[in-house]
Design a protein around this motif. Structure first.
Motif, PDB file in Angstrom:
ATOM      1  N   HIS A  74       0.835  -1.204   0.000  1.00  0.00           N
ATOM      2  CA  HIS A  74       0.000   0.000   0.000  1.00  0.00           C
ATOM      3  C   HIS A  74       0.875   1.261   0.000  1.00  0.00           C
ATOM      4  O   HIS A  74       0.603   2.221  -0.731  1.00  0.00           O
ATOM      5  CB  HIS A  74      -0.925  -0.002   1.217  1.00  0.00           C
ATOM      6  N   PRO A  78      -1.084   2.859   5.192  1.00  0.00           N
ATOM      7  CA  PRO A  78      -2.546   2.872   5.269  1.00  0.00           C
ATOM      8  C   PRO A  78      -3.050   3.043   6.700  1.00  0.00           C
ATOM      9  O   PRO A  78      -2.409   2.607   7.658  1.00  0.00           O
ATOM     10  CB  PRO A  78      -2.929   1.486   4.743  1.00  0.00           C
ATOM     11  N   GLN A 138      -8.086   1.534   5.324  1.00  0.00           N
ATOM     12  CA  GLN A 138      -7.332   1.342   4.083  1.00  0.00           C
ATOM     13  C   GLN A 138      -6.571   0.012   4.116  1.00  0.00           C
ATOM     14  O   GLN A 138      -6.470  -0.683   3.105  1.00  0.00           O
ATOM     15  CB  GLN A 138      -6.367   2.500   3.877  1.00  0.00           C
TER      16      GLN A 138
END
Length: 373
Positions: free
Chosen positions: A48, A56, A60
């Motif tokens: 991510h 995140p 997320q």
């Protein structure tokens, strides 16, 4: 104008993905030290980070984990291709061919927007371990193991390979090993991916280029050479003499030295620790103790320090991977980094076209065939 051998020292791209300081032995992704990431992050978190630029938050993180876990299944066409070549293809040959074939059925294959590349990247990252484990089990006459969406990326990889849930240590060892190899500047395979992406070719083409480049023994194949060396030595007590004899004959020791690092590769520090923990937990310390002796002797005799491949070999071996799976694991680890580089290349693209230094004959006149010696 003179050529730089291997483009050494030439800056060929700007990147916001990873920073390397070879003098101090530093590696960081998006500003975060590899040491902090290896100590605290998961593979999904760092994926991510590379794709979106920030670590995140909780929601997320869940979205990234779910997105990867939900995309692990292979299409019937790719599963059939794997079945047909299970006995004849090496793991890297199968991986390269299958990644190219995956483009045919991908709904975003002709789109190269950031959003489309992220969707394709998620599918490719999720499916590469499935592909490797399916091929591995089929070539050994075993039934395939379906992905488990409840497991994280590394745990699921080991589950599909062995058909048993990994221990916490095994899962974390693979998780960290994959984090350590996610990105590493403009290495050969990443450069190949960016050159391909620079023509505005699709993501699958760029990853196929990268995998073909990684396959070479001077790049991703080095960790397999380390394991061959360990097996050749056989016993801890023979390691020091073997290294001295090799160095005296001016032969290279696999897993030592690096084009960029002038000190120990920071990734090797963590892989050494993982190798030691796995060895102790499994009560099988031969490879680890032998590796320590090799490192000690290389340092004493030539001042050499290990790179990422050296302790990766014993770590992968103790996780139950055969030697010819070492480079495919590297590919699975590096794939999200390649994807991030393709997205970065497309964001501010210019065709990569360096100059060459001509070293052939000087200009000369045409000679008719009956006048040639």
């Amino acid at each position: 104008m003179f050529a730089k051998e291997g483009l050494e020292g030439v800056v060929a791209a700007r990147t916001g993905l990873s920073r390397i300081d070879g003098e101090t032995g530093f590696l960081g992704y998006r500003g975060y030290s590899i040491h902090d990431l290896a100590a605290h992050a998961s593979f999904e978190e760092v994926v991510h980070l590379l794709w979106y630029g920030e670590l995140p938050n909780a929601s997320q993180m869940e979205e990234t984990r779910h997105g990867l876990a939900s995309q692990r299944g292979l299409t019937p066409a790719i599963a059939d291709l794997t079945q047909r070549f299970a006995r004849d293809a090496s793991p890297m040959d199968l991986l390269r061919t299958a990644i190219s074939a995956m483009a045919i059925g991908d709904p975003d294959v002709h789109e190269s927007t950031r959003e489309a590349n992220l969707r394709k990247g998620q599918r490719l990252t999720a499916q590469m371990p499935t592909l490797i484990c399916l091929h591995e089990r089929l070539r050994k006459g075993r039934d395939p193991v379906r992905p488990d969406p409840a497991l994280n990326h590394a745990s699921n990889f080991l589950w599909m390979l062995h058909g048993r849930k990994p221990t916490d240590l095994e899962a974390r060892a693979l998780d960290v090993a994959m984090i350590l190899q996610l990105d590493h500047g403009l290495n050969a395979s990443t450069f190949a991916a960016r050159v391909t992406a620079g023509t505005m070719a699709d993501l699958h083409s760029a990853l196929t280029s990268a995998i073909g480049t990684l396959k070479g023994p001077l790049h991703g194949g080095a960790n397999q050479d380390v394991m061959v060396m360990l097996r050749t030595i056989g016993e801890v007590d023979k390691a020091a003499d073997f290294v001295r004899a090799q160095l005296q004959q001016k032969k290279k020791i696999p897993g030592f030295g690096h084009r960029v690092y002038k000190t120990i590769d920071p990734r090797a520090i963590h892989l050494r620790d993982l190798s030691g923990k796995l060895a102790k937990a499994q009560g099988q310390e031969t490879w680890y103790r032998m590796s320590l002796q090799i490192e000690k002797t290389c340092k004493e005799v030539k001042g050499l320090t290990p790179n990422v491949h050296f302790y990766a070999a014993s770590t992968y071996s103790m996780l139950g991977f055969d030697m010819d799976l070492f480079t495919p694991i590297f590919a699975c680890s590096r794939a999200p980094g390649w994807i991030a580089h393709v997205i970065e290349q497309h964001t501010d693209n210019r065709l990569i076209r360096p100059l060459e230094e001509y070293i052939g004959p000087p200009d000369r006149p045409w000679v008719p065939v009956d006048k040639r010696p």
